[in-house]
Write an enzyme that holds these catalytic residues in place. Structure first.
Site, PDB file in Angstrom:
ATOM      1  N   GLU A 254     -58.048   0.720  56.007  1.00 48.13           N
ATOM      2  CA  GLU A 254     -57.745   2.221  55.274  1.00 48.13           C
ATOM      3  C   GLU A 254     -57.589   3.233  56.394  1.00 48.13           C
ATOM      4  O   GLU A 254     -57.937   3.433  57.393  1.00 48.13           O
ATOM      5  CB  GLU A 254     -59.330   2.420  54.864  1.00 48.13           C
ATOM      6  CG  GLU A 254     -59.526   3.728  54.324  1.00 48.13           C
ATOM      7  CD  GLU A 254     -58.341   3.978  53.064  1.00 48.13           C
ATOM      8  OE1 GLU A 254     -58.256   3.093  52.187  1.00 48.13           O
ATOM      9  OE2 GLU A 254     -57.596   5.020  53.271  1.00 48.13           O
TER      10      GLU A 254
ATOM     11  N   GLY B 110     -62.914   4.366  49.702  1.00 51.79           N
ATOM     12  CA  GLY B 110     -63.329   4.746  48.101  1.00 51.79           C
ATOM     13  C   GLY B 110     -62.149   5.265  47.497  1.00 51.79           C
ATOM     14  O   GLY B 110     -61.983   5.165  46.222  1.00 51.79           O
ATOM     15  N   GLY B 111     -60.972   5.509  48.104  1.00 48.79           N
ATOM     16  CA  GLY B 111     -59.584   5.905  47.386  1.00 48.79           C
ATOM     17  C   GLY B 111     -59.849   6.950  46.657  1.00 48.79           C
ATOM     18  O   GLY B 111     -60.563   8.051  47.056  1.00 48.79           O
TER      19      GLY B 111
ATOM     20  N   CYS C 299     -60.037   7.775  43.396  1.00 47.03           N
ATOM     21  CA  CYS C 299     -60.968   7.860  42.618  1.00 47.03           C
ATOM     22  C   CYS C 299     -62.341   8.772  42.928  1.00 47.03           C
ATOM     23  O   CYS C 299     -62.630   9.747  42.660  1.00 47.03           O
ATOM     24  CB  CYS C 299     -61.519   6.866  41.835  1.00 47.03           C
ATOM     25  SG  CYS C 299     -62.800   7.088  40.503  1.00 47.03           S
TER      26      CYS C 299
ATOM     27  N   HIS D  17     -79.471   8.472  12.081  1.00 48.41           N
ATOM     28  CA  HIS D  17     -79.222   9.896  11.663  1.00 48.41           C
ATOM     29  C   HIS D  17     -80.124  11.052  12.525  1.00 48.41           C
ATOM     30  O   HIS D  17     -81.211  10.759  12.734  1.00 48.41           O
ATOM     31  CB  HIS D  17     -79.315  10.202  10.374  1.00 48.41           C
ATOM     32  CG  HIS D  17     -79.322  11.687   9.885  1.00 48.41           C
ATOM     33  ND1 HIS D  17     -78.036  12.170   9.772  1.00 48.41           N
ATOM     34  CD2 HIS D  17     -80.014  12.687   9.762  1.00 48.41           C
ATOM     35  CE1 HIS D  17     -77.986  13.484   9.561  1.00 48.41           C
ATOM     36  NE2 HIS D  17     -79.467  13.849   9.609  1.00 48.41           N
TER      37      HIS D  17
HETATM   38  C1  LIG Z   1     -57.269  14.280  40.001  1.00 52.66           C
HETATM   39  C2  LIG Z   1     -57.541  12.645  39.398  1.00 52.66           C
HETATM   40  C3  LIG Z   1     -58.449  12.438  38.445  1.00 52.66           C
HETATM   41  C4  LIG Z   1     -58.547  11.318  37.875  1.00 52.66           C
HETATM   42  N1  LIG Z   1     -59.469  11.035  37.057  1.00 52.66           N
HETATM   43  C5  LIG Z   1     -59.524   9.943  36.573  1.00 52.66           C
HETATM   44  C6  LIG Z   1     -60.525   9.454  35.537  1.00 52.66           C
HETATM   45  O1  LIG Z   1     -61.402  10.254  35.176  1.00 52.66           O
HETATM   46  N2  LIG Z   1     -60.405   8.255  35.289  1.00 52.66           N
HETATM   47  C7  LIG Z   1     -59.807   7.158  35.687  1.00 52.66           C
HETATM   48  O2  LIG Z   1     -60.055   5.856  35.133  1.00 52.66           O
HETATM   49  N3  LIG Z   1     -58.874   7.342  36.751  1.00 52.66           N
HETATM   50  C8  LIG Z   1     -58.825   8.668  37.013  1.00 52.66           C
HETATM   51  N4  LIG Z   1     -57.690   8.873  38.143  1.00 52.66           N
HETATM   52  C9  LIG Z   1     -57.229   7.766  38.746  1.00 52.66           C
HETATM   53  C10 LIG Z   1     -57.866   6.881  39.625  1.00 52.66           C
HETATM   54  O3  LIG Z   1     -58.263   7.918  40.722  1.00 52.66           O
HETATM   55  C11 LIG Z   1     -56.793   6.051  39.939  1.00 52.66           C
HETATM   56  O4  LIG Z   1     -56.477   5.210  38.865  1.00 52.66           O
HETATM   57  C12 LIG Z   1     -57.621   4.880  41.132  1.00 52.66           C
HETATM   58  O5  LIG Z   1     -58.167   5.375  42.033  1.00 52.66           O
HETATM   59  C13 LIG Z   1     -56.734   3.807  41.451  1.00 52.66           C
HETATM   60  O6  LIG Z   1     -57.264   3.070  42.508  1.00 52.66           O
HETATM   61  P1  LIG Z   1     -56.519   1.997  43.433  1.00 52.66           P
HETATM   62  O7  LIG Z   1     -57.157   0.815  43.512  1.00 52.66           O
HETATM   63  O8  LIG Z   1     -55.075   2.134  42.779  1.00 52.66           O
HETATM   64  O9  LIG Z   1     -56.477   2.748  44.618  1.00 52.66           O
HETATM   65  P2  LIG Z   1     -56.864   4.082  45.258  1.00 52.66           P
HETATM   66  O10 LIG Z   1     -57.917   4.600  44.679  1.00 52.66           O
HETATM   67  O11 LIG Z   1     -55.745   5.120  45.115  1.00 52.66           O
HETATM   68  O12 LIG Z   1     -56.899   3.798  46.847  1.00 52.66           O
HETATM   69  C14 LIG Z   1     -55.881   3.486  47.689  1.00 52.66           C
HETATM   70  C15 LIG Z   1     -56.298   3.559  49.134  1.00 52.66           C
HETATM   71  O13 LIG Z   1     -55.185   3.039  49.913  1.00 52.66           O
HETATM   72  C16 LIG Z   1     -55.146   3.819  51.108  1.00 52.66           C
HETATM   73  N5  LIG Z   1     -53.809   3.539  51.711  1.00 52.66           N
HETATM   74  C17 LIG Z   1     -52.529   3.925  51.191  1.00 52.66           C
HETATM   75  N6  LIG Z   1     -51.599   3.450  52.020  1.00 52.66           N
HETATM   76  C18 LIG Z   1     -52.264   2.980  53.166  1.00 52.66           C
HETATM   77  C19 LIG Z   1     -51.629   2.264  54.335  1.00 52.66           C
HETATM   78  N7  LIG Z   1     -50.345   2.070  54.395  1.00 52.66           N
HETATM   79  N8  LIG Z   1     -52.534   1.661  55.074  1.00 52.66           N
HETATM   80  C20 LIG Z   1     -53.886   1.883  54.855  1.00 52.66           C
HETATM   81  N9  LIG Z   1     -54.552   2.337  53.822  1.00 52.66           N
HETATM   82  C21 LIG Z   1     -53.558   2.960  52.925  1.00 52.66           C
HETATM   83  C22 LIG Z   1     -55.418   5.136  50.743  1.00 52.66           C
HETATM   84  O14 LIG Z   1     -55.861   6.135  51.956  1.00 52.66           O
HETATM   85  C23 LIG Z   1     -56.751   5.012  49.693  1.00 52.66           C
HETATM   86  O15 LIG Z   1     -57.830   5.142  50.218  1.00 52.66           O
HETATM   87  C24 LIG Z   1     -57.670  10.262  38.588  1.00 52.66           C
HETATM   88  C25 LIG Z   1     -56.746  10.693  39.921  1.00 52.66           C
HETATM   89  C26 LIG Z   1     -56.475  11.955  39.973  1.00 52.66           C
HETATM   90  C27 LIG Z   1     -55.516  11.973  41.019  1.00 52.66           C
END
Ligand SMILES: Cc1cc2nc3c(=O)[nH]c(=O)nc-3n(C[C@H](O)[C@H](O)[C@H](O)COP(=O)(O)OP(=O)(O)OC[C@H]3O[C@@H](n4cnc5c(N)ncnc54)[C@H](O)[C@@H]3O)c2cc1C
Length: 474
Positions: A47, A52-53, A55, A459
């Site tokens: 990471e 936690g990415g 979300c 209700h």
């Molecule tokens: C403002 C906002 C509001 C949102 N609200 C909602 C909501 O209410 N409900 C919902 O379902 N979804 C929501 N989303 C979408 C949701 O956040 C994403 O769909 C979800 O987090 C995707 O998860 P993921 O597993 O794809 O990876 P992510 O959670 O995006 O994690 C990817 C991780 O990879 C890491 N990374 C990237 N490239 C590299 C690399 N080369 N080397 C090492 N690490 C790397 C990043 O740092 C990150 O921590 C929202 C998004 C945003 C921006």
């Protein structure tokens, strides 16, 4: 020179081999790492930023925490409608932000703890890129490099906000959803590009905090994939709260006026004018985090937008390499990313033949009122040539909504005309996401609409409104 090379060699760690290597501690990466390591797989998590990415750190969690504060402000201003006197409502924005930060930290710490205590799991802080089909090179955050090889590699790197190419954009300090939430002070006048869910959630939130908000959307409706009546109703609700929404509007140039304010040159049909604001939010979509990965080195195919191509089992074009979550292209939701994890888990650790084909994609737009969506819209049903019946009902008919003075919105359901099976629903109303989930459960159980029409619900709940809603279909 030789000395510098020596220092850099000293910082480089030796190559290590893992059963599984996961790039990105996102919504799929973390549970997958825990599941694999629990089964004894030697697992590495890489990471480059926060665990936690998106979300947890700059997506769902912070936005929904801020929205909760905005809702309190809104309801406090409406207190007289309920016969309650509060005095002038003031928004202490630093305190609002502090509350949000605390919630994010709490979630992030929880994830860190679960990763720390897992056996067979190593978290490496750095940016990963492919060096070959089963090799990853990591530029470590603390300096130096590390090379790892693995039998299975999982890409869960998510997306970042997309930055459009607009003339003059580089002359102003624009914001993304991430940087906007780091401001210590509220924008006085927030200009938003994009009428998707992120633009709408931020627009309403800051409007309720007290910012002036202007939202520019190039399409002829908000939320482009929704039915026009549903999107139009939401637009009316937001405009009634004072948000200036400009549809069918293109931005041709961005600059600053003589007072230093951001100035957008906009065109709508034959009308050209400028709008100014203190801050500019770009909310026009996302772009995959694949640039740094050097996918070519592993022969991993992407589509023309850079999203990793996968089959129905989330396998990429390179055997042993998988992609999960947003990086494989929509639907970009946390619960979909989590389901990707479940599919991989079932296929690698169980006996299953799990696949993403045909899975439901519910989602909720967290405006107030919420828009909960499941299945087909009326427009999609028509495009598929289906024979459907559609019922629509205003929230103003719902006893619970009237009693709580939250009558904004409407409910809409699409039903198969022959079988009576529910094909889709859009609930734009108080707790719309929860009511939508009830309808999703009915769809999962293949409950025909007549049973919901005639069901006994307590209700006065929102649920009982389903009797009246489905009664429209007779
Ligand atoms: C403002 C906002 C509001 C949102 N609200 C909602 C909501 O209410 N409900 C919902 O379902 N979804 C929501 N989303 C979408 C949701 O956040 C994403 O769909 C979800 O987090 C995707 O998860 P993921 O597993 O794809 O990876 P992510 O959670 O995006 O994690 C990817 C991780 O990879 C890491 N990374 C990237 N490239 C590299 C690399 N080369 N080397 C090492 N690490 C790397 C990043 O740092 C990150 O921590 C929202 C998004 C945003 C921006």
């Amino acid at each position: 020179m030789a000395w510098a090379l020596f220092i850099s060699d000293m910082n480089d760690k030796k190559t290590d081999h893992f059963d599984a290597l996961i790039i990105g501690v996102g919504q799929a990466g973390k549970p997958l790492a825990l599941a694999l390591s629990e089964k004894g797989w030697k697992t590495a998590l890489v990471e480059r930023n926060y665990v936690g990415g998106s979300c947890i750190n700059y997506g769902c969690t912070p936005t929904k925490s801020l929205i909760a504060s905005a809702q309190v402000a809104h309801q406090a201003r409406r207190s007289a409608e309920y016969g309650i006197t509060t005095g002038a409502v003031q928004v202490d924005y630093p305190a609002v932000k502090q509350r949000k930060d605390k919630i994010v930290e709490q979630f992030r710490e929880g994830i860190q703890k679960s990763v720390d205590k897992a056996e067979h799991l190593t978290l490496i802080r750095g940016e990963a890129r492919f060096g070959g089909p089963n090799q990853i090179n990591i530029a470590l955050n603390d300096g130096g490099n590390q090379t790892l090889t693995a039998d299975h590699i999982f890409i869960d790197t998510g997306t970042s906000p997309r930055v459009p190419e607009i003339n003059g954009l580089d002359t102003v300090p624009w914001l993304t959803s991430t940087s906007l939430m780091e401001l210590e002070e509220m924008p006085e006048h927030l200009l938003i590009l994009g009428g998707g869910y992120i633009g709408l959630e931020f627009g309403q939130m800051f409007s309720r905090f007290g910012s002036k908000v202007t939202l520019i959307e190039r399409g002829d409706q908000l939320l482009s994939r929704e039915d026009k009546d549903v999107a139009g109703e939401l637009a009316d609700i937001l405009m009634a709260e004072g948000i200036d929404i400009r549809l069918n509007t293109e931005v041709s140039h961005i600059g600053r006026n003589e007072s230093g304010l951001v100035e957008l040159s906009i065109t709508s049909g034959n009308d050209s004018r400028t709008v100014t604001g203190s801050h500019l939010l770009l909310a026009i979509g996302t772009t995959p985090n694949t640039g740094a990965l050097q996918l070519d080195a592993a022969g991993i195919k992407t589509d023309k937008h850079g999203y990793v191509e996968v089959n129905e089992k989330l396998e990429t074009s390179q055997p042993g390499v998988y992609a999960l979550g947003d990086v494989k292209g929509g639907p970009a939701f946390t619960h979909i990313s989590y389901d990707d994890f479940r599919i991989i888990k079932q296929n690698l650790l169980g006996s299953g033949q799990a696949s993403i084909t045909g899975r439901p994609v519910p989602y909720t737009v967290f405006t107030d009122p919420q828009l909960g969506r499941i299945g087909l819209s009326e427009k999609e049903a028509q495009e598929q040539g289906l024979n459907v019946k559609v019922a629509t009902m205003p929230m103003a008919w719902v006893a619970r909504a009237i009693e709580t003075s939250q009558t904004n919105g409407l409910m809409k359901v699409v039903v198969d005309a022959q079988t009576g099976q529910l094909l889709g629903a859009a609930i734009l109303g108080m707790e719309g996401g929860e009511l939508m989930a009830m309808l999703q459960i009915a769809m999962m159980g293949q409950v025909p609409y007549q049973q919901l029409r005639d069901a006994i619900f307590s209700h006065p709940t929102l649920a009982e409104s389903l009797n009246t809603l489905f009664g429209q279909l007779d």
